[in-house]
Enzyme design. Sequence first.
Site, PDB file in Angstrom:
ATOM      1  N   LYS A  18       0.839  -1.206   0.000  1.00 38.59           N
ATOM      2  CA  LYS A  18       0.000   0.000   0.000  1.00 38.59           C
ATOM      3  C   LYS A  18       0.868   1.249   0.000  1.00 38.59           C
ATOM      4  O   LYS A  18       2.037   1.242   0.456  1.00 38.59           O
ATOM      5  CB  LYS A  18      -0.966   0.032   1.186  1.00 38.59           C
ATOM      6  N   ASP A 144      -2.739  -1.588   9.609  1.00 36.64           N
ATOM      7  CA  ASP A 144      -2.838  -1.646   8.145  1.00 36.64           C
ATOM      8  C   ASP A 144      -3.401  -2.972   7.631  1.00 36.64           C
ATOM      9  O   ASP A 144      -3.692  -3.100   6.445  1.00 36.64           O
ATOM     10  CB  ASP A 144      -1.448  -1.470   7.509  1.00 36.64           C
TER      11      ASP A 144
HETATM   12  O1  C5P Z   1      -0.573  -1.044  14.063  1.00 36.47           O
HETATM   13  P1  C5P Z   1       0.859  -1.359  13.823  1.00 36.47           P
HETATM   14  O2  C5P Z   1       1.346  -2.469  14.712  1.00 36.47           O
HETATM   15  O3  C5P Z   1       1.195  -1.580  12.394  1.00 36.47           O
HETATM   16  O4  C5P Z   1       1.663  -0.072  14.254  1.00 36.47           O
HETATM   17  C1  C5P Z   1       3.052  -0.064  14.399  1.00 36.47           C
HETATM   18  C2  C5P Z   1       3.462   1.133  15.242  1.00 36.47           C
HETATM   19  O5  C5P Z   1       3.192   2.341  14.540  1.00 36.47           O
HETATM   20  C3  C5P Z   1       2.707   1.261  16.545  1.00 36.47           C
HETATM   21  O6  C5P Z   1       3.330   0.529  17.567  1.00 36.47           O
HETATM   22  C4  C5P Z   1       2.779   2.746  16.807  1.00 36.47           C
HETATM   23  O7  C5P Z   1       4.045   3.110  17.349  1.00 36.47           O
HETATM   24  C5  C5P Z   1       2.728   3.337  15.415  1.00 36.47           C
HETATM   25  N1  C5P Z   1       1.351   3.745  15.016  1.00 36.47           N
HETATM   26  C6  C5P Z   1       0.765   4.849  15.612  1.00 36.47           C
HETATM   27  N2  C5P Z   1      -0.489   5.228  15.249  1.00 36.47           N
HETATM   28  C7  C5P Z   1      -1.157   4.545  14.293  1.00 36.47           C
HETATM   29  C8  C5P Z   1      -0.575   3.427  13.662  1.00 36.47           C
HETATM   30  C9  C5P Z   1       0.690   3.053  14.056  1.00 36.47           C
HETATM   31  O8  C5P Z   1       1.369   5.498  16.484  1.00 36.47           O
HETATM   32  N3  C5P Z   1      -2.384   4.968  13.951  1.00 36.47           N
END
Ligand code: C5P
Length: 308
Positions: A18, A144
């Site tokens: 993406k 995601d």
């Molecule tokens: O959701 P995911 O595990 O992919 O996110 C990875 C990191 O990205 C999270 O631990 C966080 O630090 C950051 N993040 C965030 N806000 C979001 C998505 C991701 O702070 N909306």
Amino acid sequence: MTTAPLVPGPVTVRVPAKVNLELLVGPPRDDGYHALSTVFHAVSLYDDVTVSAADTWGVDVAGPLAVGVPTDGDNLAMRAARLLGGRFDLDPVHITIRKGIPVSGGMAGGSADAAATLVALDELWDLGLDREELEELGGELGSDVPFLVAGGTAVGSGRGELLAPVLARGTYHWVFALADGGLSTPAVYAECDRLRGADVPDPVANPALMAALRSGDPHELAPQLANDLQDAALSLRPELVEVLSSGMEYGALGGIVSGSGPTCAFLVEDNESGIDLAVALTASGVVRDVRRANGPVHGAHVIHHRVD
Ligand code: C5P
């Protein structure tokens, strides 16, 4: 005569990368995530994820882009398998990931593998889950993941996991400049907070971007591309400034850091302009490697299921 026991599968699922056409980041929430308003767009760089029944849970990663992908419990595909395995009391599977999506590149490669694993296990074990259920499970694994199940072009809110469809016309052509090494997503969000300080408003989607997507015209879309994480990615990787300016100099209509970076995404007029830009960027020596792609494309989908 004895016959070998029936082994279900293997099942192979293809899943896209993406790019965020718009990534508007609000203040940090109490749970550490940030409120987002984003427009996800699935592009034709793919990982292929194969699952087959096995004696023990395991994962291996193949392909020229495989470097740096964990093959232990941290692997997001393995976490997806264990989540579904626990929920439905499934027998172990072995997962093989063939990487075509840059690793830690801001294109959701790990999340894509998790999405693909959910779709593959649903097929392998005939679980009968619908897209909504798969997306909901995906949301438990990462912000995601639901979008990589869905594909296409979609608005993401919450921390990115809540999806709504977008009316988008046409096909867009992209050139992606790959960087040496990845960027840590939490580190980029933290740098974004540091650079912006307090008093960050809640993110509000830009209607001009929606209008541009309805037009199907890349010239209208290009000036609307936006990424609130870009300054943070550039602060951590200053050499990306030159990558972005080179892409524009060599004919891109628009250029942004993809997600949390360090991959840079360039929107071009058509396929031919994409070839020209890819050649120019490669020859310039400013970027390590380039990939051409188009979008939107479908989310995670089964491409092979051997039934013995
Ligand atoms: O959701 P995911 O595990 O992919 O996110 C990875 C990191 O990205 C999270 O631990 C966080 O630090 C950051 N993040 C965030 N806000 C979001 C998505 C991701 O702070 N909306």
